[in-house]
Design an enzyme around this catalytic site. Structure first.
Site, PDB file in Angstrom:
ATOM      1  N   TYR A 133      -1.764  -0.709  10.587  1.00 56.93           N
ATOM      2  CA  TYR A 133      -1.815  -0.927   9.136  1.00 56.93           C
ATOM      3  C   TYR A 133      -0.524  -0.442   8.476  1.00 56.93           C
ATOM      4  O   TYR A 133       0.088  -1.160   7.678  1.00 56.93           O
ATOM      5  CB  TYR A 133      -3.035  -0.212   8.545  1.00 56.93           C
ATOM      6  CG  TYR A 133      -3.248  -0.509   7.082  1.00 56.93           C
ATOM      7  CD1 TYR A 133      -3.632  -1.779   6.658  1.00 56.93           C
ATOM      8  CD2 TYR A 133      -3.045   0.463   6.114  1.00 56.93           C
ATOM      9  CE1 TYR A 133      -3.821  -2.058   5.312  1.00 56.93           C
ATOM     10  CE2 TYR A 133      -3.232   0.206   4.768  1.00 56.93           C
ATOM     11  CZ  TYR A 133      -3.624  -1.069   4.373  1.00 56.93           C
ATOM     12  OH  TYR A 133      -3.802  -1.343   3.030  1.00 56.93           O
ATOM     13  N   SER A 166       0.857  -1.198   0.000  1.00 63.71           N
ATOM     14  CA  SER A 166       0.000   0.000   0.000  1.00 63.71           C
ATOM     15  C   SER A 166       0.886   1.239   0.000  1.00 63.71           C
ATOM     16  O   SER A 166       2.042   1.199   0.453  1.00 63.71           O
ATOM     17  CB  SER A 166      -0.860  -0.011   1.257  1.00 63.71           C
ATOM     18  OG  SER A 166      -1.479   1.243   1.450  1.00 63.71           O
TER      19      SER A 166
HETATM   20  N1  LIG Z   1      -8.852  -1.102  -1.388  1.00 68.77           N
HETATM   21  C1  LIG Z   1      -7.856  -0.263  -1.227  1.00 68.77           C
HETATM   22  O1  LIG Z   1      -8.029   0.973  -1.321  1.00 68.77           O
HETATM   23  C2  LIG Z   1      -6.462  -0.776  -0.950  1.00 68.77           C
HETATM   24  C3  LIG Z   1      -5.400   0.135  -1.029  1.00 68.77           C
HETATM   25  C4  LIG Z   1      -4.103  -0.305  -0.769  1.00 68.77           C
HETATM   26  C5  LIG Z   1      -3.877  -1.622  -0.471  1.00 68.77           C
HETATM   27  N2  LIG Z   1      -4.921  -2.490  -0.393  1.00 68.77           N
HETATM   28  C6  LIG Z   1      -4.630  -3.880  -0.033  1.00 68.77           C
HETATM   29  O2  LIG Z   1      -5.231  -4.736  -0.969  1.00 68.77           O
HETATM   30  C7  LIG Z   1      -5.545  -5.981  -0.347  1.00 68.77           C
HETATM   31  C8  LIG Z   1      -6.993  -6.338  -0.638  1.00 68.77           C
HETATM   32  O3  LIG Z   1      -7.823  -5.332  -0.089  1.00 68.77           O
HETATM   33  P1  LIG Z   1      -9.325  -5.109  -0.547  1.00 68.77           P
HETATM   34  O4  LIG Z   1      -9.553  -3.639  -0.518  1.00 68.77           O
HETATM   35  O5  LIG Z   1      -9.615  -5.893  -1.766  1.00 68.77           O
HETATM   36  O6  LIG Z   1     -10.097  -5.691   0.728  1.00 68.77           O
HETATM   37  P2  LIG Z   1     -11.322  -6.732   0.892  1.00 68.77           P
HETATM   38  O7  LIG Z   1     -12.337  -6.535  -0.168  1.00 68.77           O
HETATM   39  O8  LIG Z   1     -11.717  -6.612   2.326  1.00 68.77           O
HETATM   40  O9  LIG Z   1     -10.618  -8.141   0.667  1.00 68.77           O
HETATM   41  C9  LIG Z   1      -9.708  -8.661   1.597  1.00 68.77           C
HETATM   42  C10 LIG Z   1      -9.459 -10.106   1.261  1.00 68.77           C
HETATM   43  O10 LIG Z   1      -8.521 -10.642   2.209  1.00 68.77           O
HETATM   44  C11 LIG Z   1      -9.032 -11.883   2.679  1.00 68.77           C
HETATM   45  N3  LIG Z   1      -8.572 -12.154   4.038  1.00 68.77           N
HETATM   46  C12 LIG Z   1      -8.641 -11.343   5.120  1.00 68.77           C
HETATM   47  N4  LIG Z   1      -8.159 -11.970   6.190  1.00 68.77           N
HETATM   48  C13 LIG Z   1      -7.776 -13.220   5.795  1.00 68.77           C
HETATM   49  C14 LIG Z   1      -7.216 -14.331   6.430  1.00 68.77           C
HETATM   50  N5  LIG Z   1      -6.937 -14.308   7.755  1.00 68.77           N
HETATM   51  N6  LIG Z   1      -6.954 -15.443   5.707  1.00 68.77           N
HETATM   52  C15 LIG Z   1      -7.224 -15.495   4.384  1.00 68.77           C
HETATM   53  N7  LIG Z   1      -7.757 -14.452   3.704  1.00 68.77           N
HETATM   54  C16 LIG Z   1      -8.028 -13.335   4.406  1.00 68.77           C
HETATM   55  C17 LIG Z   1     -10.551 -11.742   2.620  1.00 68.77           C
HETATM   56  O11 LIG Z   1     -11.138 -13.030   2.452  1.00 68.77           O
HETATM   57  P3  LIG Z   1     -11.950 -13.830   3.576  1.00 68.77           P
HETATM   58  O12 LIG Z   1     -12.579 -12.836   4.487  1.00 68.77           O
HETATM   59  O13 LIG Z   1     -12.936 -14.635   2.769  1.00 68.77           O
HETATM   60  O14 LIG Z   1     -10.920 -14.691   4.234  1.00 68.77           O
HETATM   61  C18 LIG Z   1     -10.713 -10.946   1.335  1.00 68.77           C
HETATM   62  O15 LIG Z   1     -10.754 -11.806   0.221  1.00 68.77           O
HETATM   63  C19 LIG Z   1      -5.239  -5.805   1.145  1.00 68.77           C
HETATM   64  O16 LIG Z   1      -3.978  -6.345   1.449  1.00 68.77           O
HETATM   65  C20 LIG Z   1      -5.220  -4.293   1.300  1.00 68.77           C
HETATM   66  O17 LIG Z   1      -4.415  -3.870   2.385  1.00 68.77           O
HETATM   67  C21 LIG Z   1      -6.205  -2.104  -0.629  1.00 68.77           C
END
Ligand SMILES: NC(=O)c1ccc[n+]([C@@H]2O[C@H](COP(=O)([O-])OP(=O)(O)OC[C@H]3O[C@@H](n4cnc5c(N)ncnc54)[C@H](OP(=O)(O)O)[C@@H]3O)[C@@H](O)[C@H]2O)c1
Length: 247
Positions: free
Chosen positions: A146, A133
Site C-alpha cells: 500500500y 494517502s
Molecule cells: N478511507 C481512508 O481512511 C483512506 C485514507 C487514505 C486514502 N484513502 C484512499 O481513498 C480511496 C478510496 O478509499 P475508500 O476508503 O473510499 O475505500 P472503499 O470504500 O473500499 O472504496 C474503494 C473504491 O474503489 C473501487 N475499486 C477498487 N478496485 C477497483 C478496480 N479494480 N476497478 C475499479 N474500481 C475499483 C471500489 O469499487 P468496486 O469494488 O465497485 O469496483 C470502490 O468504489 C482509495 O484510493 C484509498 O486508498 C482512503
C-alpha cells in the site's frame, strides 16, 4: 469523472459534487451501487452516468471516458480514487497480492489519466486529482504494498504536474489520513484522528475547488507524518514498529 465511485470516498465526493451542480461520470465495478448514486444525483437535478469498468483494463476505462464525454460533455475533472489496501506483514505478502495493489492503485490511475488527458490538453483546461494517502510519505508496518503504491501514485502525479505546467491542465494530489469508509470499518487497529466521511469529503472537494496542488489532512496527523520524514532511520523504525495501524 470519478473512479471508485461506488463506495466510501468516491461515493461521498460524487454526491457532494452533485450538490454543487456537477454532472457525474461514475466508474467502478459494482453496477448496482453506481446506479443508486445515479438516482441520488438525478434527485439533485444533475446528470449522472454510470460505467462499470475495472481500472486495470485500460481499454474499458477509455470506453467509459468516451461514454461520459458523449453523454455529458467534456471531462473537466478526473478524480483517480479507485484503490484497495493491504494488511499483510512482509512475511505473508505475496508478489501476486502486491502486484494487484500496485495495478489498481497506480496503473489504474495511469489508465484513468490516459483516458482523459489528451482531450484536456486539447481544450487547454482540466484538472487531474489523485486520491493518494498520508501513507505515501514513509513505509508503515504491514503496509508495504500500500505504501509503495501511494508513494508511486503521488510521485506520478507530481511529475505530471510539472510536465503539464502551461498546458491549462492542473494537478491536485490529496493525502488523506484515516476516514470512516467501508474500507476502514471494522478495523481493530488504532486509527489516530479518524474522520467522519462527510468531513473528509468536504475537505477534499474544497481542496479540488481551490485548485490546491497538494493537500494533506487532518493537519495533526499530516504534521506528525511530515515530521517523520525528517527523523533518522533508527528513530523512525522504533516509533513505526510501535505504532502499527494494521491488526
Ligand atoms: N478511507 C481512508 O481512511 C483512506 C485514507 C487514505 C486514502 N484513502 C484512499 O481513498 C480511496 C478510496 O478509499 P475508500 O476508503 O473510499 O475505500 P472503499 O470504500 O473500499 O472504496 C474503494 C473504491 O474503489 C473501487 N475499486 C477498487 N478496485 C477497483 C478496480 N479494480 N476497478 C475499479 N474500481 C475499483 C471500489 O469499487 P468496486 O469494488 O465497485 O469496483 C470502490 O468504489 C482509495 O484510493 C484509498 O486508498 C482512503
Amino acid at each position: 469523472m470519478i473512479t471508485g465511485a461506488s463506495s466510501g470516498l468516491g461515493r461521498g465526493m460524487a454526491l457532494e459534487m452533485a450538490s454543487g451542480g456537477a454532472h457525474l461520470g461514475l466508474l467502478a465495478r459494482r453496477e448496482d451501487l453506481l446506479n443508486e448514486i445515479v438516482s441520488e444525483a438525478r434527485a439533485r437535478n444533475v446528470n449522472a452516468v454510470a460505467a462499470t469498468a475495472d481500472v486495470r483494463d485500460a481499454k474499458a476505462v477509455r470506453n467509459a471516458a468516451d461514454r461520459f464525454r458523449k453523454e455529458l460533455g467534456p471531462i473537466d475533472i478526473l478524480i483517480a480514487n479507485a484503490g484497495i489496501g493491504t494488511t499483510d506483514h512482509a512475511l505473508r505478502l505475496t508478489p501476486e497480492h502486491a502486484a494487484n495493489v500496485i495495478e489498481i492503485n497506480v496503473l489504474g490511475a495511469v489508465n484513468s489519466v490516459a483516458a482523459v488527458l489528451p482531450e484536456m490538453v486539447e481544450r487547454k483546461q482540466g484538472r487531474l486529482v489523485a486520491i493518494s494517502s498520508l501513507a505515501a510519505y514513509r513505509g508503515l508496518a504491514k503496509s508495504a504494498a500500500y505504501c509503495a503504491s501511494k508513494a508511486a501514485l503521488s510521485a506520478y502525479f507530481e511529475s505530471l504536474r510539472i510536465d503539464l505546467r502551461r498546458t491549462g491542465v492542473g494537478v491536485t494530489i490529496i493525502h488523506p489520513g484515516f476516514i470512516k469508509t467501508p474500507r476502514t470499518a471494522g478495523r481493530g487497529a488504532k486509527m489516530p484522528y479518524l474522520m467522519e466521511l462527510d468531513d473528509g469529503v468536504k475537505k477534499i472537494v474544497s481542496a479540488i475547488e481551490k485548485e490546491k496542488k497538494l493537500y494533506a489532512f487532518p493537519w495533526q496527523l499530516a504534521t506528525i507524518v511530515r515530521a517523520g520524514r525528517l527523523m533518522p532511520v533508527a528513530m523512525y523504525d522504533w516509533i513505526a514498529e510501535r505504532n502499527s495501524f494494521r491488526e
